[in-house]
Design a protein around this motif. Sequence first.
Motif, PDB file in Angstrom:
ATOM      1  N   LEU A 185       0.832  -1.192   0.000  1.00  0.00           N
ATOM      2  CA  LEU A 185       0.000   0.000   0.000  1.00  0.00           C
ATOM      3  C   LEU A 185       0.869   1.246   0.000  1.00  0.00           C
ATOM      4  CD1 LEU A 185      -2.849  -0.835   2.538  1.00  0.00           C
ATOM      5  CD2 LEU A 185      -2.850  -1.047   0.052  1.00  0.00           C
ATOM      6  N   VAL A 186       0.512   2.194  -0.841  1.00  0.00           N
ATOM      7  CA  VAL A 186       1.190   3.482  -0.875  1.00  0.00           C
ATOM      8  C   VAL A 186       0.123   4.570  -0.833  1.00  0.00           C
ATOM      9  CG1 VAL A 186       3.133   2.585  -2.202  1.00  0.00           C
ATOM     10  CG2 VAL A 186       1.196   3.595  -3.400  1.00  0.00           C
ATOM     11  N   SER A 187       0.521   5.774  -0.474  1.00  0.00           N
ATOM     12  CA  SER A 187      -0.424   6.888  -0.475  1.00  0.00           C
ATOM     13  C   SER A 187       0.298   8.145  -0.907  1.00  0.00           C
ATOM     14  CB  SER A 187      -1.044   7.090   0.913  1.00  0.00           C
ATOM     15  OG  SER A 187      -0.041   7.401   1.863  1.00  0.00           O
ATOM     16  N   ALA A 188      -0.447   9.038  -1.540  1.00  0.00           N
ATOM     17  CA  ALA A 188       0.123  10.296  -1.999  1.00  0.00           C
ATOM     18  C   ALA A 188       0.398  11.206  -0.807  1.00  0.00           C
ATOM     19  CB  ALA A 188      -0.832  10.981  -2.981  1.00  0.00           C
ATOM     20  N   ALA A 189       1.320  12.124  -0.994  1.00  0.00           N
ATOM     21  CA  ALA A 189       1.572  13.135   0.025  1.00  0.00           C
ATOM     22  C   ALA A 189       0.309  13.978   0.224  1.00  0.00           C
ATOM     23  CB  ALA A 189       2.737  14.023  -0.386  1.00  0.00           C
ATOM     24  N   PRO A 190       0.072  14.504   1.430  1.00  0.00           N
ATOM     25  CA  PRO A 190      -1.155  15.266   1.678  1.00  0.00           C
ATOM     26  C   PRO A 190      -1.371  16.434   0.721  1.00  0.00           C
ATOM     27  CG  PRO A 190      -0.064  14.744   3.737  1.00  0.00           C
ATOM     28  CD  PRO A 190       0.879  14.335   2.649  1.00  0.00           C
ATOM     29  N   ASP A 191      -0.274  17.013   0.211  1.00  0.00           N
ATOM     30  CA  ASP A 191      -0.420  18.168  -0.678  1.00  0.00           C
ATOM     31  C   ASP A 191      -0.112  17.825  -2.131  1.00  0.00           C
ATOM     32  OD1 ASP A 191       2.256  17.705  -0.363  1.00  0.00           O
ATOM     33  OD2 ASP A 191       2.829  19.814  -0.213  1.00  0.00           O
ATOM     34  N   ALA A 192      -0.095  16.541  -2.475  1.00  0.00           N
ATOM     35  CA  ALA A 192       0.257  16.150  -3.838  1.00  0.00           C
ATOM     36  C   ALA A 192      -0.689  16.765  -4.861  1.00  0.00           C
ATOM     37  CB  ALA A 192       0.256  14.626  -3.960  1.00  0.00           C
ATOM     38  N   THR A 194      -1.990  19.593  -4.907  1.00  0.00           N
ATOM     39  CA  THR A 194      -1.731  21.030  -5.133  1.00  0.00           C
ATOM     40  C   THR A 194      -0.548  21.240  -6.064  1.00  0.00           C
ATOM     41  OG1 THR A 194      -0.208  21.265  -3.254  1.00  0.00           O
ATOM     42  CG2 THR A 194      -2.561  21.503  -2.804  1.00  0.00           C
ATOM     43  N   ARG A 195       0.221  20.168  -6.328  1.00  0.00           N
ATOM     44  CA  ARG A 195       1.444  20.316  -7.107  1.00  0.00           C
ATOM     45  C   ARG A 195       1.377  19.619  -8.458  1.00  0.00           C
ATOM     46  NH1 ARG A 195       4.762  17.304  -4.929  1.00  0.00           N
ATOM     47  NH2 ARG A 195       3.793  16.528  -3.034  1.00  0.00           N
ATOM     48  N   GLY A 196       0.252  19.071  -8.791  1.00  0.00           N
ATOM     49  CA  GLY A 196       0.150  18.361 -10.062  1.00  0.00           C
ATOM     50  C   GLY A 196      -1.297  18.203 -10.472  1.00  0.00           C
ATOM     51  N   ALA A 197      -1.525  17.265 -11.381  1.00  0.00           N
ATOM     52  CA  ALA A 197      -2.875  17.041 -11.891  1.00  0.00           C
ATOM     53  C   ALA A 197      -3.787  16.501 -10.789  1.00  0.00           C
ATOM     54  CB  ALA A 197      -2.830  16.062 -13.061  1.00  0.00           C
ATOM     55  N   ARG A 198      -5.036  16.884 -10.848  1.00  0.00           N
ATOM     56  CA  ARG A 198      -6.028  16.398  -9.889  1.00  0.00           C
ATOM     57  C   ARG A 198      -6.604  15.074 -10.389  1.00  0.00           C
ATOM     58  NH1 ARG A 198      -9.341  21.809  -7.798  1.00  0.00           N
ATOM     59  NH2 ARG A 198      -7.508  22.863  -6.904  1.00  0.00           N
ATOM     60  N   THR A 199      -5.921  14.012 -10.017  1.00  0.00           N
ATOM     61  CA  THR A 199      -6.305  12.673 -10.435  1.00  0.00           C
ATOM     62  C   THR A 199      -6.562  11.818  -9.195  1.00  0.00           C
ATOM     63  OG1 THR A 199      -4.032  11.843 -10.446  1.00  0.00           O
ATOM     64  CG2 THR A 199      -4.819  12.908 -12.458  1.00  0.00           C
ATOM     65  N   LEU A 200      -7.019  10.592  -9.422  1.00  0.00           N
ATOM     66  CA  LEU A 200      -7.227   9.671  -8.307  1.00  0.00           C
ATOM     67  C   LEU A 200      -5.915   9.345  -7.602  1.00  0.00           C
ATOM     68  CD1 LEU A 200      -9.870   7.219  -9.796  1.00  0.00           C
ATOM     69  CD2 LEU A 200     -10.140   8.585  -7.736  1.00  0.00           C
ATOM     70  N   ASP A 201      -4.794   9.390  -8.335  1.00  0.00           N
ATOM     71  CA  ASP A 201      -3.506   9.116  -7.712  1.00  0.00           C
ATOM     72  C   ASP A 201      -3.094  10.210  -6.737  1.00  0.00           C
ATOM     73  OD1 ASP A 201      -3.174   6.722  -8.977  1.00  0.00           O
ATOM     74  OD2 ASP A 201      -1.953   7.521 -10.612  1.00  0.00           O
ATOM     75  N   ALA A 202      -3.723  11.379  -6.824  1.00  0.00           N
ATOM     76  CA  ALA A 202      -3.366  12.489  -5.934  1.00  0.00           C
ATOM     77  C   ALA A 202      -4.161  12.479  -4.632  1.00  0.00           C
ATOM     78  CB  ALA A 202      -3.580  13.827  -6.659  1.00  0.00           C
ATOM     79  N   TRP A 203      -5.097  11.533  -4.472  1.00  0.00           N
ATOM     80  CA  TRP A 203      -5.849  11.455  -3.217  1.00  0.00           C
ATOM     81  C   TRP A 203      -4.925  10.945  -2.112  1.00  0.00           C
ATOM     82  CZ3 TRP A 203     -11.640  10.248  -2.709  1.00  0.00           C
ATOM     83  CH2 TRP A 203     -12.369  10.863  -3.725  1.00  0.00           C
ATOM     84  N   LEU A 289     -14.542  12.685   0.329  1.00  0.00           N
ATOM     85  CA  LEU A 289     -14.461  13.630  -0.776  1.00  0.00           C
ATOM     86  C   LEU A 289     -13.049  13.709  -1.330  1.00  0.00           C
ATOM     87  CD1 LEU A 289     -16.545  16.619   0.674  1.00  0.00           C
ATOM     88  CD2 LEU A 289     -17.370  14.671  -0.660  1.00  0.00           C
ATOM     89  N   ALA A 290     -12.946  14.142  -2.582  1.00  0.00           N
ATOM     90  CA  ALA A 290     -11.633  14.462  -3.148  1.00  0.00           C
ATOM     91  C   ALA A 290     -11.005  15.562  -2.304  1.00  0.00           C
ATOM     92  CB  ALA A 290     -11.783  14.917  -4.602  1.00  0.00           C
ATOM     93  N   PRO A 291      -9.679  15.604  -2.173  1.00  0.00           N
ATOM     94  CA  PRO A 291      -9.047  16.598  -1.293  1.00  0.00           C
ATOM     95  C   PRO A 291      -9.299  18.033  -1.712  1.00  0.00           C
ATOM     96  CG  PRO A 291      -7.412  15.460  -2.644  1.00  0.00           C
ATOM     97  CD  PRO A 291      -8.696  14.714  -2.811  1.00  0.00           C
ATOM     98  N   TRP A 292      -9.654  18.263  -2.970  1.00  0.00           N
ATOM     99  CA  TRP A 292      -9.906  19.630  -3.431  1.00  0.00           C
ATOM    100  C   TRP A 292     -11.377  20.031  -3.312  1.00  0.00           C
ATOM    101  CZ3 TRP A 292      -7.615  15.766  -6.367  1.00  0.00           C
ATOM    102  CH2 TRP A 292      -8.460  15.066  -7.230  1.00  0.00           C
ATOM    103  N   ASP A 293     -12.242  19.117  -2.905  1.00  0.00           N
ATOM    104  CA  ASP A 293     -13.664  19.434  -2.717  1.00  0.00           C
ATOM    105  C   ASP A 293     -13.940  19.632  -1.234  1.00  0.00           C
ATOM    106  OD1 ASP A 293     -14.469  19.375  -5.380  1.00  0.00           O
ATOM    107  OD2 ASP A 293     -14.700  17.202  -5.363  1.00  0.00           O
ATOM    108  N   THR A 294     -14.370  20.816  -0.865  1.00  0.00           N
ATOM    109  CA  THR A 294     -14.531  21.120   0.561  1.00  0.00           C
ATOM    110  C   THR A 294     -15.896  21.685   0.921  1.00  0.00           C
ATOM    111  OG1 THR A 294     -13.580  23.323   0.182  1.00  0.00           O
ATOM    112  CG2 THR A 294     -12.068  21.569   0.859  1.00  0.00           C
ATOM    113  N   GLY A 295     -16.765  21.956  -0.051  1.00  0.00           N
ATOM    114  CA  GLY A 295     -18.013  22.633   0.275  1.00  0.00           C
ATOM    115  C   GLY A 295     -19.269  21.944  -0.206  1.00  0.00           C
ATOM    116  N   PRO A 296     -19.538  20.699   0.195  1.00  0.00           N
ATOM    117  CA  PRO A 296     -20.794  20.073  -0.232  1.00  0.00           C
ATOM    118  C   PRO A 296     -21.996  20.746   0.412  1.00  0.00           C
ATOM    119  CG  PRO A 296     -19.720  18.713   1.425  1.00  0.00           C
ATOM    120  CD  PRO A 296     -18.764  19.827   1.094  1.00  0.00           C
ATOM    121  N   GLU A 297     -23.128  20.667  -0.268  1.00  0.00           N
ATOM    122  CA  GLU A 297     -24.375  21.248   0.240  1.00  0.00           C
ATOM    123  C   GLU A 297     -25.479  20.199   0.207  1.00  0.00           C
ATOM    124  OE1 GLU A 297     -25.363  24.614  -2.110  1.00  0.00           O
ATOM    125  OE2 GLU A 297     -23.426  25.612  -1.831  1.00  0.00           O
ATOM    126  N   THR A 298     -26.393  20.319   1.131  1.00  0.00           N
ATOM    127  CA  THR A 298     -27.553  19.451   1.110  1.00  0.00           C
ATOM    128  C   THR A 298     -28.413  19.803  -0.099  1.00  0.00           C
ATOM    129  OG1 THR A 298     -28.939  20.936   2.419  1.00  0.00           O
ATOM    130  CG2 THR A 298     -27.524  19.374   3.619  1.00  0.00           C
TER     131      THR A 298
END
Length: 495
Positions: A185-192, A194-203, A289-298
């Motif tokens: 198992l590997v995981s991306a850096a918490p800020d990955a 912010t430094r590249g493409a917003r893909t599933l690998d960046a979660w 949520l994706a790390p770049w999504d922070t404002g869901p609404e009902t």
Amino acid sequence: MAYFVLPGRGKRVHRLAIARRIVDGTARGTRDRSAAGRARRRTRVLRRALRPSRRLQIGLGPWLRALPAQLPDPALTTVLSRLAPHVRAAYVLGRIEGLPRYEIRDQLIELGVRAPWSAIRAAEAVQVPAPRGADRFGPETLRPVRNRSVLPLAAVVVLTGGLVAAVVATGGGGPREASAHSLRLVSAAPDAWTRGARTLDAWPARGDLAGDRAFTRRAAGAWSAATGDRRAARGTARLLYAGRLDGTPLAVMRSGGLLARYTPGRLDVAAAGTDPSAPIALGGGRYLLAPWDTGPETLTGRPLAVSGGVTAPARARTGCGRGPLFHLGSRTFGDLGGPRATALAYRLPEDRPDGTGRPARLGPRGRGIWDRLACAAADPAKPVSEATASGFWSGELPYGGTSAEWVCTRLTYAAGGTGAQAALLGGEVRPTGACDPGRPVSGTWWRAPSGRWYYLAAAGHGRVPHAAGLRRSTSWNGLLVGTGTPQAPVTLTAR
């Protein structure tokens, strides 16, 4: 580490023997097992491996006789041999040792590298082929070196097949890793992200158990032991979440196009889809949520609470538990039974649906349609990433029938491919077969309140339905209404 940093020339047996000799030589007189002591020893190993002395090849017999029966796959060393020595060291420090970028920089400076960041960036751009095998080279498979020096355990453990598999699939940015059998198992850096493409690998990996190696190893082991098309590919998988949900430990992992949910005693595997932003269902109405999504609404427009990337419970208001859940950005996501939320959309009949375009946020009418349609469209066996319901007729059904709407729903499956199904939403939801979202036409036998059967059909904007196999038919309120033998087959076209 020494084996991969050594120049790629010469035979593998010599390179492996020299690597063990280097590590053996740095162990003499070493008693400091602290982090600082290990760092100093690592520096000595790297210096000798980057610029190996020719004297290391003299008297190499004891190390050659101690080689394992099988040698590491040469594919990786073939690629690394083409790199500059300091780039090779940066690659090994990042992708084998798993060091964060700042530690790699400090280590390269310690080795006398004048431009450490250039070496790091070059190493992160390296692409290597997958190994042909994942044989393990543990202490039990390697013979001891019959020499006056003592071979430390670290010199043996580092040469494992699992290590080679991790090197191939681990991304840059200092990932955290936990190995289990042939799956790592590997995981991306918490800020990955912010430094590249917003893909599933960046979660990044989130949850209060993301750092619990014992739990994540069990999760990886369970997936590695799965059979058939549920099994993860050899090498690595991405850890996306590990935490307690209502007191139950849960791990969510991704490998290629598969998404796995592990709880003790159970493993569920399904298609992950390619949408980088679709929330992942954790259970209990909560979504990651994706790390770049922070404002869901009902659905009523109020903020939906989020903690650690996980939403507060959001449940559909339908009897089957499927349907619209919340707004996220310009889209509305719902539950259609898959491992990830589905982007739901609706188009009015007057919009002239053409089956193209991205979903937009549902309005009140669209939410009402999906509240009724979701239970018929949901199929957990075929996860859906996007679903767009396009209305192509609405009005009152004949002979005392209720108001109704005919829709053609285009489904994009997470595993690939699309499908489209029509449904007549009247007093009940009546599936009416396949349809073409660009040129919809559909028909069905329908029983009026009087008890008599009629055949109803409708087509999209500017088209008129024609049915063969009826005794007679007429047009009523935009519908084709026919009579004949109830449930008899009818050939339907539109012109």
